[in-house]
Each structure stands twice: as C-alpha cells, then as structure tokens.
Enzyme design. Structure first.
Site, PDB file in Angstrom:
ATOM      1  N   HIS A  93       0.815  -1.225   0.000  1.00  0.00           N
ATOM      2  CA  HIS A  93       0.000   0.000   0.000  1.00  0.00           C
ATOM      3  C   HIS A  93       0.846   1.272   0.000  1.00  0.00           C
ATOM      4  CE1 HIS A  93       0.210  -0.231   4.548  1.00  0.00           C
ATOM      5  NE2 HIS A  93       0.249   1.083   4.403  1.00  0.00           N
ATOM      6  N   ASP A 123       0.060  -7.481   1.379  1.00  0.00           N
ATOM      7  CA  ASP A 123       0.510  -6.099   1.535  1.00  0.00           C
ATOM      8  C   ASP A 123       2.038  -5.973   1.549  1.00  0.00           C
ATOM      9  OD1 ASP A 123       0.347  -3.400   1.644  1.00  0.00           O
ATOM     10  OD2 ASP A 123      -0.836  -3.277   3.474  1.00  0.00           O
ATOM     11  N   GLY A 201       3.132   6.117   7.831  1.00  0.00           N
ATOM     12  CA  GLY A 201       4.530   6.427   7.540  1.00  0.00           C
ATOM     13  C   GLY A 201       5.448   5.343   8.078  1.00  0.00           C
ATOM     14  N   ASN A 202       4.996   4.640   9.119  1.00  0.00           N
ATOM     15  CA  ASN A 202       5.722   3.472   9.615  1.00  0.00           C
ATOM     16  C   ASN A 202       5.575   2.302   8.638  1.00  0.00           C
ATOM     17  OD1 ASN A 202       5.222   4.407  12.905  1.00  0.00           O
ATOM     18  ND2 ASN A 202       7.149   3.448  12.277  1.00  0.00           N
ATOM     19  N   SER A 203       4.568   2.385   7.795  1.00  0.00           N
ATOM     20  CA  SER A 203       4.228   1.280   6.907  1.00  0.00           C
ATOM     21  C   SER A 203       5.426   0.800   6.111  1.00  0.00           C
ATOM     22  CB  SER A 203       3.134   1.704   5.938  1.00  0.00           C
ATOM     23  OG  SER A 203       1.928   1.829   6.631  1.00  0.00           O
ATOM     24  N   GLY A 257     -13.137 -20.609  -5.531  1.00  0.00           N
ATOM     25  CA  GLY A 257     -14.478 -20.096  -5.234  1.00  0.00           C
ATOM     26  C   GLY A 257     -15.070 -20.679  -3.969  1.00  0.00           C
TER      27      GLY A 257
END
Lengths: 469, 766
Positions: A93, A123, A201-203, A257
C-alpha cells in the site's frame, strides 16, 4: 514530538520496574538488578545498530484515483534493505500506483527505486534501488524467525511515522498469531500484534527484536480510538512472499471459489462438532468449486492426500494457502466428508485474477472508473459480474450533476454494453473526441438490483473553469 | 376610373354618417347629464335619511367563568379535536374574541337600523351571538346620543334580530308603505359601516341607484322584492336601507341570497315585523331542549388502535383523534343512537388509522361494551357501529325529519368532551344562502354549524344532521396519499335522507375503509413494476419527447415482476407509463414526472454495508393510487412501448399484489431475539435469489440475544437449519420447535448475504 518522547519514557519505566521485580527471583543482590538495566540499554543499542543503517525512507509519488479524479500525491512510507545490491522491502500500500519512487538512505542520499513486484493480499512490495555504478555494497537487515517469537517479547518499530524519518518506537509483541481476515482482505497470513507505536509512515518498516533481527514488517496501525494496537506481517511470511516477488514479480494463487470457515469459530460463536478438516461455508456460483460438486457444509479433509484443517480461525490462512498453491488447470483430489459420508471430488482451480480492477479517469465527465472485481468489490460483483463501476465522482462536476454516484455500475455507455475498463476507455475517447457531437451521453447505470438510464451532460468544463478562477 | 369614383362615394357616406352620430350624441348627452344630476340629488337625500335611520349598536362584553375557561383552553387541544369531534370552532372563536375585548375593556360594535320608535334591527348573519357574554347593549345615533336597548325578538322569516330600547329610544325615519315595484323603479341604498382604515370612524355609504332586474315577487304570500346585487351588507352592515328618489325609506335588505341569480331579498319593514318572530326565552328553551335530547341520544365511543411498535407508536396521531395525547393508542368520540342498537359517528378517521382499529367500544353507564364496526360511508364523513344486545335510548320519528330551511332559525347541538366532561353545546343559528357544490349539488352555506352536530327546529324537534360531504376519490389526491377531500363541504341533511345508510349500511360503505388485520392493512394493490420518473434530458436522448410531452410525464419502467398485471399486459422494461385511470373514480391521472415517482433508486445500496436492504419500498405513487382505490376496480394504463415505438393502452382488474417485505407477517422468536419474514418477491429479485431458492429473511435482531451472539443481522437470509432447506417462516418455526423438543442446545444455521454464506450456531435455550 514531546508527547511521543514522554510516551516512550513512560513505556520504558514499567518495563524496567518489571525486570527489577523479576530479578531477585533468579539471583539476589542489588548488583544483579543494576546489571539487568544496563543490559537492557545495551540490548536496545545493539539491536538498533544492526538495523538502523539499512532503514529506508520511502517516498513514492502516487497516482491516485480519488474523489472522481486522478491526482498525483507524495506519500511516505518505510522500508529496509535486504540485499547489498539494493533490494528494499516495503508495504504494497506504500508502493502501489507509484509513478516514481524515491528512497532516502541512512547517509541522506536519495535514490530512485523501481518496483520489482507487489502482492496486495499480503501487503508486501519489493523495490530495487537504482544505484550508481560501483556503488559500495549497502548494509542489509537480517530476518529473524517469526515463528519463535513469544508474546511479551520486546520489539522496536523503525521507520518514518508521518514522515519523521528514522524514528524508533518500542513495545512488546502482544500476540504472535492474530487473524484479521474477517474484516480485511488479508486472508492468507496471520499477523503479529504489537503495542509499539505504528503510525502512518511506519508502513513497510521493520519490526525488530532485541537481537536486531527483523521479525515483522509494520503495516497497520490500530486506527482512530485505538492505542497500542499495531499489526505487522511476520518475517516468515515476508521472506516467503518477497522471495516469490524477487523471482516472479508477483504471487500467483489458484482460485476455487470457496468460502471457508473455522470449525470452532469463536468470533461468530459457531462450533462444528468435527475437529479435523476445513468447513465449506459457501461456494461461489459459478466457480471451480461448484463445478467440482462441493457444497456448503462439506468438510475438506485432505487435498491431494495432504491433510488440511482449520479448527480455529488462526488456521484458516494456512488452509487457504494450501488451496491457493494448487496448480491452476490441474485437477486436485479433495477428500471430503459430507455429513458423515466420505467423498472424493476433483477440483480444478483457475488462476486467481487481479485482486482489483483497473482505474480510468473519465476526466471530461469528472468521474473515475474502475473494473469490478470479485475480490475487491464483492458486493458489486454480486450484482454485475463483468464490467466497470464508478470509483468516484468529482464535486462539483458533470457526473455528480447528472446524479451519478460512487459505486454505480455502468452497464452501457452510449448504447454500447460495457464489460471492461478498456472498452469504457475506448468508447469514452471516441465520444469525447467527437467534436460534432452534442455534449451529452446516455449511460445505463445499475445501482443495486435496479437499472436506470441517466443522461450525462458534459457541456460545462469544470476543470477549465477552475483554472480560470 | 371606376375605383376612383368608388372612393368618392365612400368618403361621402362616411361624412354623412358622422354628422348623424354627432347629433344623436348631443341629445343623449343632455339626457344623461340630467339623469346624473337627479341621481346625485337622490343619493344626497339617501345619505341624509341614512344618517337619521342608522344607529351604532354597542355590545359590552362581560366576564363569564365557563366561557373564559373554554376559550383559554381552546388553542391546540381543541383545534385537534375539531378535526375529529366536530368541535364548534366558530363559536369558540367568537367567545375568544369577546373575552379578548373584555380583557381590553373594549366593546363590539355593529350597525343597527331604526325601524320604528325605539325598535332597532340587526341583520343576523346566522352564526349566532354569544349572549352569555354580553353585558349591556346600547344604541348610539349620529349625534352621539345613547340609549340602552335589549333583545326583543328573533325574526324567523327575515334574517334579523329586533332590539327594543328600555325607555325612550331613537326616532329613526318613518318608512313609506305601499311601494310599488316595476321595471322603472329606482332604488337607492345606504349602509353604515366602519371605515376600513380607522375602525372607530363610522360612515354612511350610499349604494347608488339600483334598478330591479328581476322584479317578480319571490312569492305571492310575502311582500318581498329583489334588488340589484351591489347593495349587500358588509361585515358590520345592518343590511341596507332602501330608499326611493326622494330619500324616503321603503324597505330593508337584511341579507340572504336567493338561490339562482344571486340577488338579495329585501323586505318592506311593515311586512318584516309582522311575520314570524320568537321571544328569546323561546330560543333559549329550544337550545336547552336540544341539549337535553342530545345528551340522551349520544354515547361515548372508543376506537382502539393496533400499536405499531416498529413505527415508534403513533406520535401525535391518536392525540389528534381525541386520545389522551401523543403516544396514546385510542381515540374517543360520540355517536348518535339511530335505532336498532346502532350508533352513527358523524366523523371519519383517517383511512390509514381506521384500518388499524382493533377494538370499538361504547360506554354504557360506567361500563365499556364491545361494539361492532359496520361501515365507513363513501359519500360523507360518517361511520356506523352496532352494539348488539344492548338497549339504547332511541330517537322518535328519526326518519320523519324534514331538515332545516334557508333563513329560518334552527338549533344545532354538538356533543363533545369539554374540560373532562361530556358537554352538549346548542345554539340557534340560521343559514342565509345556498351554493352549488360537488356534482352540482345545491347545499347550504354553513359556517357556524360544526360538522356532526344534530339539528333541531325551534320547537325542539329533531330536524337533521350536519355532515361533511366526501368527494369521490380523485386519483390526483390519492397520489399524494391523502384521503380527506374538501373537508369543509358541509351539508344539512334530514335523517329521512339517511335512512338506508343506517339500515342497509353495506350499500353505502366503502369496501376497503374498515378495520383490517395488520397484514391486510399493509397489503398493496400492484401493477408489478419498478420505475423511475423520466427527465427532460432523458426524453430528448431517448427520442420520446412526443409521448412524454417533453419529459414532463412518464415513469420509465426498469423492471417488471413475474406474474404481475404489468407482465401479463406485456409491459416491458424501458416502456414509459404515461397515464392511469380507474374506472368510476374521477379523471385519469397523468403520471407527472416531477411528482411522486418511486423513491430510492437502488434502495439503500449506496450506503449498504452488509446489513442494509437493497430493495425499494413498495409504497410508491402507483401502488398508493391503486391501493387507496382498492381491489376490484377496472384500471387502464396508457404507456409508451419502447419496442413498438408507440403509445399503447392496457387494462386490468385491480388486485392485491403478493405479500411484500412490509406486509408479510413477521415472526418473532422472543427467546432467540430473532424476527424473520418470508423472502418476498421484491426481496428475492433484489437479492438475485432463484424462485425456488430456500430461505427466510431476518428483519430484526435483539441486542444481546442468542441471535446476536450468532452474529446474525438484519437482511441476512437463513437458508438452512441443520443442513435442511428452510422453505418459509412456518418451516423455520417447526424446525426450531423440533430441535427444542429434542432438547438440542443449538441450531446450526446457514446464512447468506449478498452471495456470501456461512454457518452460524444459534443457541436455543438460555
């Protein structure tokens, strides 16, 4: 900044006190007690020393589709170098939709980076720094084994919260096996929960243990109202996914599915009498699982002879990974228990498509379009399987004026049935490029189960007018 | 050459003609001037006479305990009751204004006309005076001289009240007798009235010459004549004094409009005074007798409503119907015993409320007895209830009543609750005009008589009843979800005219205006389409400007339900509904795009997060119109067929649609804290469920209940219990009962929402 400082101090003090109380149990005397405190400082310093040089401040310029238009925006994230030639991990992200990624290293040098690959569903993203030739090898971080982590173990989050570069926050591992797949799209792995402050911002920054090894990648803060609640991707997950990204640029998964549910589901207070297997809660229609004859209530016991089980929600990601690892197009053998009757079913999964649809800015109409995806927008997919929806409308703007709303599905445009973003774009360009045409267009829009024709009048050019002012 | 000669001849003719006209004009002009001069002199003479003939009547109000109390509580509370109980709001207004005058130490002034030595008449507007509140009456002449006067007689043929001075009185001007009517008669009229701008300044207004147009005597036995239209009495007028050219008074107009030509009836004073008159003691005796009879014949009736918990009670509704106040669940009023154990309620509940009536009871002595609802009448506000097996006081000669006559006084009596007690209010009034109303019916113009009051003649005999006429249902109004039309169109009917209504009520009752079960009251007559109003832009783009009149009318169909009238008639999506007609129900209604329509395109989809409904409410312009009409009628729809590109017509017989989410019965399992409903047709479509797909839909989950612990939520569909499909609500109930019987701890449900399903354990016992 002062507040943050205070918080760190207040967090440290009880930790020290705790150790002081614990210490006399194992040995006696004031000297020993004092040593523990000194040790602790040393531990922090050592850990910091091992990771700090490899911390990267990631500053991508992102192309965002929001509020009905395409915008460029600088975002802040964190990362760490994992190879001397400049591979850097961060969050998906942070790096997604970037037109340009700039990274600032410890020596305050800024380099451009390119995206090697990203995976939305865990992520994670892998970047490669564009280093000048003959650049000396970079310091790297070392991954720890996240499976060995214990609750209560000290960890530090390093990164650039709100763009304040090279910040360290400190805490403990609150939980090592947290499942957050109920409310998020992250269904393939468990998470580390920590009370080390994780802010925007730590991401993408590392969660570091006392040995200075990266045990997690900080990803989610607790959000508004939460305190001391952050989530990090365990290093073992990161290592695996980053390896795949390095090799293939993306993570391929198979799709069958199936909706799976844990046998003992404490979140939903629902308990199945069986102790082994994975419960099929739902079967998408159409889907490979349905073709295979799977039904709600079936228990999948083994896949190609390998046991599969999700007794608790914490085991769901592993079960999903097992199914996702099947080779698309190849029949897998499923051992199933259907209300006590054993069955063997052949499941031929397909490759899981893109997680989310493409974006397109229909600038002249003041709205943005996005492809409908069964993963990212299941509620739209429920009503319309193949096509596009309005991702956002600009205010003020033509689309908004015509009564179009976010999440409206565009079924037809100017009499042409729309099945993809590309097709929408093609028709859009043709219409907007036609100078002779009256600047009005008929859209057939689906909102929930209802369909309605709407005329979009785009004679007014809101953006130009905005510039004139 | 020929043309030129023609031109000359033409010019000559024009010149000659001009000369003739000029001569004739001169002669006429002098005649006209002479007439004007005569008229001016006559008007001056008339005004001189009027100055002597008129007096100001000054009424000084007094304080009266009960009136003061009634007028001070007559605000909102009684305004509400007026709506339902026929409260005499006109009377209350008059009372209030007199009390207000008293508070300010002021008087009320009217113009009186001296018609003989010490005799003064006041034109009676018919709405009745509050004599209880009058302390003193004085007559004041133009010179400011005052005489104290008292009520003398109420004239019964002419609409006037006669006052008599207590001692010496004003002289007035003698009236000339034997005035001959003829086409050449010229009358001059004058009135006394307060200046608009300065109410304390009074002046005489001369009405100028008025030649009788229709000079026939109105009837042979009474000397009345018809005067021209403009000499009416205003608010303060004692009618108009009529004079001849010499300014000699010849007659008086006290108001009262003849039926057909709008002319006023005037009287010769001698005749007027010699005709019928009543002493005020007689008037008050008639009022007293009316009150007594009414109290005997009226019974208190209570309507109890079904409480709609989901809608949060009734709010102010029941309060508006005379209930104890906001949130109360009953409404009380009075019914008139009409024989055979039946009570006539001369009011009407709002149809939606009537349908919620659960119980009707009548107060007999101190007990409430259960009554049966018989009918709500189509043509006027009125309902009939029956009290089987109870002997009620019954009126005698009810169906021999002859009603009341124009200009003749009568007594109305209305029974209502006042300050906590049953109160009968009676007053002598009269009406002075009739007008043409709905369906050309000629009805009296009544303002002071409250709807629902019983009428008596001046001998105290039952004469009739005042009812509010109901117009036939108009589709335009129905589209606005209203069921009260022209509430002020009152009629004074003799009971003889209502006989069949009371004895065979089913013939006059509206078929769907009656108490209904909760489910029945929620059912809607359907056409079976989802639609959106067309817009101007859309009409242009879709090239349907002509049939939709430029996008002004039309509801565009977005989907058609299976087995619906629309489907059977061949209406398809993209067709545009233009006009709706229900046979026997007034004019067709154009489906105007700007008005009504169907609310909530996409339901609440835009805000939907798991537990939001995605279907539109069934109540829309079309279902409201069709439902208020009720099933059974023939209806016709005019629509534009998109496939055939032409306007088509189709007709069908109105019928209830299938149960929908709103009308379907809810089942609540109290122990589970779970309310469910069947998956009705519109829900099925919205959730893309196949016609045979099993399931019941959750409508509510109680906080902290077993259902909530199982993470169930509204609008989730329960498809299976213990792996068996749940077909309907009954099936759900049975299955749960069976599990309970087997002492099972929990039921394993399978629930789905928006195509995603999961298992849920529902704990059966606490």
């Amino acid at each position: 900044m002062n507040n943050a400082g205070k918080r760190l101090v207040s967090r440290l003090l009880p930790a020290v006190a705790l150790m002081a109380v614990a210490a006399p149990g194992c040995s006696s005397g004031n000297r020993k007690k004092k040593e523990s405190v000194i040790d602790f400082r040393a531990v922090i310093a050592r850990a910091k020393g091992r990771v700090y040089p490899a911390i990267v401040f990631v500053k991508p310029i992102r192309e965002e589709y929001s509020a009905g238009e395409r915008k460029k925006q600088e975002v802040f994230g964190s990362g760490a170098i994992i190879s001397p030639d400049g591979l850097v991990f961060t969050n998906a992200h942070v790096a997604e939709k970037a037109t340009e990624i700039r990274c600032v290293l410890e020596d305050k040098e800024q380099y451009q980076a390119e995206l090697v690959g990203l995976d939305k569903e865990t992520d994670l993203a892998l970047l490669r720094l564009k280093l000048p030739e003959n650049h000396p090898p970079l310091p790297v971080v070392e991954f720890g084994d996240s499976s060995k982590l214990q609750e209560g173990q000290f960890v530090m989050a390093m990164g650039s919260p709100f763009g304040f570069t090279r910040s360290i926050s400190f805490g403990v591992v609150s939980n090592t096996r947290r499942y957050i797949g109920f409310k998020t799209e992250y269904k393939y792995n468990l998470w580390l929960q920590t009370d080390a402050a994780i802010n925007p911002g730590n991401s993408g920054g590392p969660l570091v243990d006392s040995e200075g090894r990266v045990v997690g990648i900080n990803t989610l803060g607790g959000g508004w109202g939460a305190e001391g609640l952050g989530f990090a991707i365990p290093s073992n997950v990161a290592r695996r996914i980053l390896g795949t990204l390095r090799e293939k640029g993306k993570v391929h998964r198979a799709w069958a599915g199936l909706e799976l549910q844990a046998l003992k589901d404490f979140d939903q207070n629902t308990f199945h009498k069986a102790n082994e297997g994975v419960l099929v809660a739902g079967v998408d229609d159409p889907s490979p699982a349905r073709d295979a004859g799977l039904r709600n209530g079936d228990l999948i016991l083994a896949v190609n002879g390998k046991r599969i089980s999700a007794r608790y929600v914490e085991q769901l990601p592993a079960a999903r990974r097992m199914l996702a690892a099947l080779a698309p197009g190849q029949a897998a053998e499923l051992s199933v228990d259907r209300r006590g009757v054993p069955k063997t079913l052949k499941l031929t999964p397909v490759a899981k498509g893109e997680f989310e649809g493409k974006d397109f800015d229909a600038k002249r109409w003041d709205m943005t379009i996005k492809g409908i995806s069964r993963y990212a927008t299941p509620q739209l997919y429920f009503f319309h399987k193949k096509g596009v929806y309005i991702q956002g409308v600009r205010w003020p703007g033509n689309a908004q004026n015509a009564g179009l709303r976010t999440a409206d599905i565009v079924v037809a445009l100017d009499g042409v049935n729309i099945t993809s973003v590309e097709q929408f774009e093609k028709v859009y360009r043709k219409i907007v490029g036609d100078k002779k045409r009256e600047k009005k267009v008929l859209l057939t829009v689906k909102r929930g189960p209802d369909t309605k024709p709407i005329v979009l009048d785009y004679r007014k050019n809101y953006k130009d007018e905005g510039n004139k002012r | 050459m020929t043309n030129l000669r023609r031109l000359h001849l033409f010019s000559l003719a024009v010149l000659l003609a001009g000369a003739v006209v000029a001569r004739g004009g001169e002669e006429k002009k002098s005649e006209l001037e002479a007439e004007r001069a005569r008229a001016a002199a006559a008007r001056i003479a008339a005004m001189e006479t009027a100055r002597k003939a008129f007096v100001k009547l000054v009424f000084t109000p007094k304080w009266e305990e009960e009136c003061a109390l009634e007028s001070s509580v007559s605000g909102q509370d009684y305004a509400r009751r007026a709506f339902w109980q026929g409260y005499p709001s006109g009377v209350v207004d008059r009372m209030s204004s007199l009390m207000e005058l008293h508070r300010n130490r002021r008087s009320q002034t009217s113009a009186g006309l001296v018609v003989g030595k010490g005799l003064i008449i006041l034109a009676d507007d018919g709405t009745g005076y509050e004599w209880r509140l009058i302390d003193k009456i004085e007559a004041v002449d133009a010179s400011g001289k005052r005489w104290e006067v008292e009520r003398h007689k109420l004239l019964t043929d002419a609409s006037a009240i006669v006052f008599k001075s207590k001692g010496d009185g004003p002289e007035g001007v003698p009236f000339k007798d034997g005035f001959k009517l003829g086409l050449n008669a010229r009358l001059y009229g004058a009135t006394l009235r307060a200046d608009y701008q300065r109410p304390d300044q009074w002046c005489v207004l001369s009405g100028g010459a008025c030649a009788p147009w229709d000079s026939r005597p109105v009837s042979a036995d009474r000397l009345r004549f018809v005067s021209g239209g403009s000499l009416g009495g205003g608010e303060y007028a004692a009618g108009t004094l009529l004079m001849n050219r010499e300014g000699v008074p010849v007659g008086v107009n006290v108001g009262g409009v003849t039926l057909r030509n709008g002319n006023r009836v005037a009287w010769s004073v001698k005749e007027m005074l010699s005709k019928g008159a009543l002493d005020y003691s007689r008037v008050h005796e008639a009022e007293r007798a009316a009150r007594e009879q009414c109290l005997k014949l009226h019974y208190k009736i209570r309507f109890e409503f079904r409480v709609n918990k989901e809608a949060g009670g009734y709010g102010g509704w029941a309060g508006r119907y005379g209930g104890a106040g906001a949130g109360s669940r009953d409404a009380e009023t009075y019914g008139l015993s009409v024989g055979g154990g039946r009570l006539f309620v001369p009011h009407m509940l709002k149809v939606a409320m009537l349908r919620k009536v659960e119980k009707v009871s009548v107060k007999i002595g101190e007990d409430w007895k259960k009554a049966r609802f018989l009918a709500a009448f189509k043509n006027y506000n009125g309902m009939l209830v029956e009290l089987p097996g109870v002997k009620l006081n019954e009126p005698s000669g009810l169906y021999q009543t002859r009603g009341v006559q124009m200009t003749r006084p009568f007594v109305f009596c209305t029974v209502r609750e006042l300050l906590g007690e049953t109160n009968a209010f009676a007053k002598a009034v009269r009406y002075r005009a009739k007008s043409r109303g709905y369906k050309d019916r000629i009805r009296p113009e009544v303002s002071g008589v409250p709807s629902g009051s019983v009428l008596f003649d001046m001998d105290g005999k039952l004469a009739g009843i005042c009812v509010t006429e109901r117009r036939d249902l108009s589709l335009q109004d129905l589209g606005r979800d209203s069921d009260y039309y022209m509430g002020s169109m009152k009629d004074l009917l003799p009971f003889s005219r209502l006989k069949e209504n009371f004895t065979k009520p089913e013939k006059f009752a509206h078929p769907t205006w009656k108490p209904m079960s909760k489910q029945e009251s929620k059912r809607l007559v359907w056409l079976g389409v989802e639609f959106d109003p067309i817009t101007k832009e859309l009409a242009k783009t879709l090239k349907v400007k002509k049939p939709t009149r430029g996008g002004a009318i039309g509801y565009m169909v977005s989907s058609v339900y299976d087995n619906s009238p629309a489907k059977k008639m061949g209406i398809k999506p993209q067709d545009i509904l233009l006009r709706l007609e229900i046979k026997g129900m007034g004019d067709p209604v154009h489906l105007v795009a700007g008005r009504g329509g169907s609310s909530g395109f996409g339901g609440r989809y835009g805000r939907m997060r798991g537990g939001m409904r995605t279907w539109r409410p069934r109540i829309n312009t079309i279902t409201v119109i069709l439902t208020t009409a009720g099933p059974g009628y023939e209806a016709e729809i005019v629509y534009y067929s998109n496939a055939e590109k032409k306007v088509k017509k189709a007709s069908w017989k109105l019928a209830y649609g299938p149960l929908d989410f709103n009308s379907a019965d809810k089942y609540k399992d109290e122990k589970l804290g779970l309310s469910i409903k069947p998956v009705t047709y519109e829900v099925r479509r919205a959730l893309a469920m196949k016609p045979d797909a099993p399931g019941v839909i959750i409508s509510k989950v109680e906080q902290g209940s077993a259902a909530q612990l199982a993470r169930l939520g509204p609008y989730m569909v329960i498809t299976h219990i213990e792996s068996e499909p749940v077909k309907d609500v009954e099936g759900f109930k049975k299955k749960i009962a069976k599990l309970r019987e087997a002492k099972k701890e929990k039921a394993k449900l399978q629930v789905s929402i928006m195509g995603k399903s999961r298992f849920a354990d529902l704990k059966l016992e606490d």
